[in-house]
Design a protein around this motif. Structure first.
Motif, mmCIF file in Angstrom:
data_model
loop_
_atom_site.group_PDB
_atom_site.id
_atom_site.type_symbol
_atom_site.label_atom_id
_atom_site.label_comp_id
_atom_site.label_asym_id
_atom_site.label_seq_id
_atom_site.Cartn_x
_atom_site.Cartn_y
_atom_site.Cartn_z
ATOM 1 N N ARG A 149 0.814 -1.209 0.000
ATOM 2 C CA ARG A 149 0.000 0.000 0.000
ATOM 3 C C ARG A 149 0.848 1.258 0.000
ATOM 4 N N GLY A 150 0.270 2.341 -0.500
ATOM 5 C CA GLY A 150 0.810 3.659 -0.217
ATOM 6 C C GLY A 150 0.055 4.212 0.975
ATOM 7 N N ILE A 151 0.732 4.960 1.843
ATOM 8 C CA ILE A 151 0.040 5.492 3.019
ATOM 9 C C ILE A 151 0.316 6.978 3.234
ATOM 10 N N ILE A 152 -0.590 7.583 3.980
ATOM 11 C CA ILE A 152 -0.432 8.957 4.468
ATOM 12 C C ILE A 152 -0.508 8.881 5.982
ATOM 13 N N ILE A 153 0.477 9.440 6.663
ATOM 14 C CA ILE A 153 0.405 9.523 8.118
ATOM 15 C C ILE A 153 0.158 10.978 8.486
ATOM 16 N N LYS A 154 -1.014 11.223 9.033
ATOM 17 C CA LYS A 154 -1.373 12.571 9.485
ATOM 18 C C LYS A 154 -0.828 12.727 10.891
ATOM 19 N N CYS A 155 0.040 13.702 11.084
ATOM 20 C CA CYS A 155 0.670 13.909 12.391
ATOM 21 C C CYS A 155 0.291 15.272 12.935
ATOM 22 N N VAL B 257 -3.696 7.281 10.394
ATOM 23 C CA VAL B 257 -3.001 6.701 9.243
ATOM 24 C C VAL B 257 -4.027 6.340 8.173
ATOM 25 N N PHE B 258 -3.689 6.594 6.920
ATOM 26 C CA PHE B 258 -4.606 6.365 5.813
ATOM 27 C C PHE B 258 -3.925 5.545 4.721
ATOM 28 N N LYS C 226 -6.404 20.125 0.770
ATOM 29 C CA LYS C 226 -7.476 19.176 0.456
ATOM 30 C C LYS C 226 -7.622 18.203 1.619
ATOM 31 N N SER C 227 -8.808 17.749 1.848
ATOM 32 C CA SER C 227 -9.028 16.792 2.928
ATOM 33 C C SER C 227 -8.391 15.448 2.587
ATOM 34 N N VAL C 228 -7.690 14.902 3.542
ATOM 35 C CA VAL C 228 -7.030 13.621 3.323
ATOM 36 C C VAL C 228 -8.052 12.508 3.049
ATOM 37 N N TYR C 229 -9.288 12.718 3.460
ATOM 38 C CA TYR C 229 -10.315 11.690 3.223
ATOM 39 C C TYR C 229 -10.676 11.565 1.742
ATOM 40 N N GLU C 230 -10.326 12.575 0.948
ATOM 41 C CA GLU C 230 -10.630 12.498 -0.486
ATOM 42 C C GLU C 230 -9.829 11.427 -1.196
ATOM 43 N N PHE C 231 -8.635 11.164 -0.695
ATOM 44 C CA PHE C 231 -7.815 10.155 -1.390
ATOM 45 C C PHE C 231 -7.229 9.128 -0.430
ATOM 46 N N ILE D 145 -6.857 3.612 8.228
ATOM 47 C CA ILE D 145 -6.502 2.240 8.572
ATOM 48 C C ILE D 145 -5.990 2.217 10.005
ATOM 49 N N ARG D 146 -5.886 1.011 10.576
ATOM 50 C CA ARG D 146 -5.517 0.879 11.992
ATOM 51 C C ARG D 146 -4.008 0.766 12.179
#
Lengths: 264, 264, 264
Positions: free
Chosen positions: A78-84, A109-110, A143-148, A152-153
């Motif tokens: 997967r590719g991930i985004i970690i919102k900190c 984490v997304f 942009k909202s991270v929820y758009e892309f 995830i846990r």
């Protein structure tokens, strides 16, 4: 002006870092793009994690850090985004973001919805260009991270052994070797204080079957030319150095090697 | 904020790329300068053309791309500006701009009036600094190209052989070797489709007198460690790779080498 | 937008240049940061001085140039700020700023009050991050230099031998070897004019016990492929070159070597 940093193993000999910048500036012309380095050893996820973990501490809050050291590109990883709390991390889910995430205070984490970015026409070999650069650019536009991304846990984290103190000994590991041939250990001030080690003290260093005396100095400059010595480096770790020389070549050290210090 | 990119063979070990940036920022302090690469092999006009041709596609419309790979500097060779629908190209008239010009949609070509920039005092060896950087900077300020250029009819273009399909064979050439040792051919999806090749198929590769089976995979990551394989790379070309290895060293490949693939 | 340039021996393989940028942008998010080079040979103060001295001429008035080539870091050596008519220079007091200071027109020199920046917690091995980057960033915000500097009378300067003209001979030194293998001497147009040397003339070059004829050409491009020749380079100095070759390897030249030219 939002800051986006790039850490890759592409090398500045290739146009790939520039291509990522072109993609970012096409989406957000006001992004300020800073290279952390593009000279990570190919596929060396550990070093990428370490370098990024060290570097993010010095960037302003809100910075977006992209890391593309990605031996699994094009496979199912997967590719991930970690919102900190202090910004965003973007990259493959292979632990390369995990040390930085700790410093930046992970919130969520997304998993990246890659189908938003990849078409049958786009390459499956360059997610830096096709996925991670656009994601970072859109994040820099608020942009909202929820758009892309889909929350995830869990995600992959780096395991790093802690040094062990027993009696008058500290047992540690070489965790990084820099370009100057300095060998960075996982030992920090904490362990040295436990043993009562002070600046100027002599230590006995056991490495690859031999013992050598080394002085613990405030910095390289206090050593004699060619002297083997240890310092607390700018990362906060004990580092084995030779003044104006290469400890790595002299000791034939490699990442993962064990090293033991004795307070004499 | 106008973007100016730089592609040279100067190396980042020299101060020359920085000097070009100083010159540009002295003329237009708001220019955003992006390095494509400064590590083109010395005087390798072909690679410069290829790298720039690939890179320009990812930059915003209106970008100004400067290329200084210039074995003829100081001789009679002209400096040129190619005005395109999507921006400008600036550099010597030695074909290094020609692939990029095709992608950016050429409108008009101009010979630079060098006497506007070179004095007897200025060096005849550094047109990057004395001619091309100032031209790019003035273009980024929306100065008319007619102030320092004279329209011309023709300029040098790169010739690139097309791959040949006959029966069950495709005959191609190595046109580029990247820093990972991957060997890029001039073969694209088009030729593979003609032969009915699909992802996962096995091909027989004839190279330098030997035949080797290779799998055609979606990306490196699907190969076994050390496996010789082919992928369609991010440039859109068929590329010969070894997963976590160097195809170039294994096959002793060089640019210009012939390669034949057979669909088995 | 103030410009800050960086010249170091850190190498772009390390994250240290990026860390300095993070520190600068944390203090002044509007700073425009330009790399001069991070590939100065480790601890080579002479080359750093030379490269910076050459480069600053091309940057806009008001630029702030930081140099961190600093074998004495962590010892008693001072950090200094040189306030010039054309901008600021920031770095260690080891002569690395001295050639640039001459070009930028020195006004006042300050010793940095390092206690303002270094705490017992900060490393004594990375003044680039802890002292010089913050100083440059605050200067770019127009903070008064008196807030973190104390005026001093003197600082270290580089000594550079002048070439000697006697009769029909010029005796000079190799002062720099660039990445193309070109050998730069300390000889300029002035000495050549004294001898009546003109473009196209043949000279006899005595180097390491052998004599070789060389043509004095306007630029490399006028030489034959593989020809040993001399040109006035973009620095304004006489340079020994081989067209599309490496003079350094052919002549086994090193910095500091003596060279004599005879006008024949």
């Amino acid at each position: 002006m939002p800051i986006i940093t790039l850490t890759t193993d592409f090398s500045l000999k290739t146009p790939y870092p520039a291509v990522m910048k072109g993609v970012i500036l096409s989406i957000n012309p006001r992004a300020v793009i800073i290279d952390v380095t593009h000279e990570i050893k190919k596929y060396d996820v550990f070093t990428a994690a370490f370098v990024l973990g060290y570097t993010v501490k010095y960037f302003p809050k809100g910075s977006i850090h992209v890391c593309v050291v990605d031996p699994g590109v094009g496979t199912e990883r997967r590719g991930i985004i970690i919102k900190c709390r202090n910004g965003f991390l973007v990259g493959p889910d292979n632990a390369c973001l995990s040390l930085a995430a700790r410093h930046m205070k992970t919130e969520k984490v997304f998993a990246i919805k890659e189908e938003k970015f990849l078409t049958s026409e786009t390459s499956s070999t360059f997610h830096g260009r096709d996925v991670f650069a656009p994601v970072a650019a859109y994040l820099s536009l608020n942009k909202s991270v929820y758009e892309f991304g889909e929350e995830i846990r869990d995600y992959k984290k780096l395991s790093m052994d802690e040094p062990i103190v027993k009696g008058k000994l500290i047992e540690g590991l070489i965790i990084y070797i820099d370009n100057f041939g300095n060998m960075v250990t996982n030992i920090s001030w904490r362990e040295l204080r436990e043993l009562g080690v002070e600046l100027g003290d002599s230590l006995l260093m056991r490495f690859k079957g031999t013992e050598k005396p080394v002085r613990f100095l405030k910095s390289y400059g206090f050593g004699a030319k060619g002297e083997l010595l240890v310092v607390i480096n700018s990362f906060g770790f004990l580092e084995i150095s030779i003044r104006e020389g290469k400890a790595k070549d002299f000791l034939k050290g490699e990442r993962g090697d064990k090293v033991v210090f004795k307070h004499t």
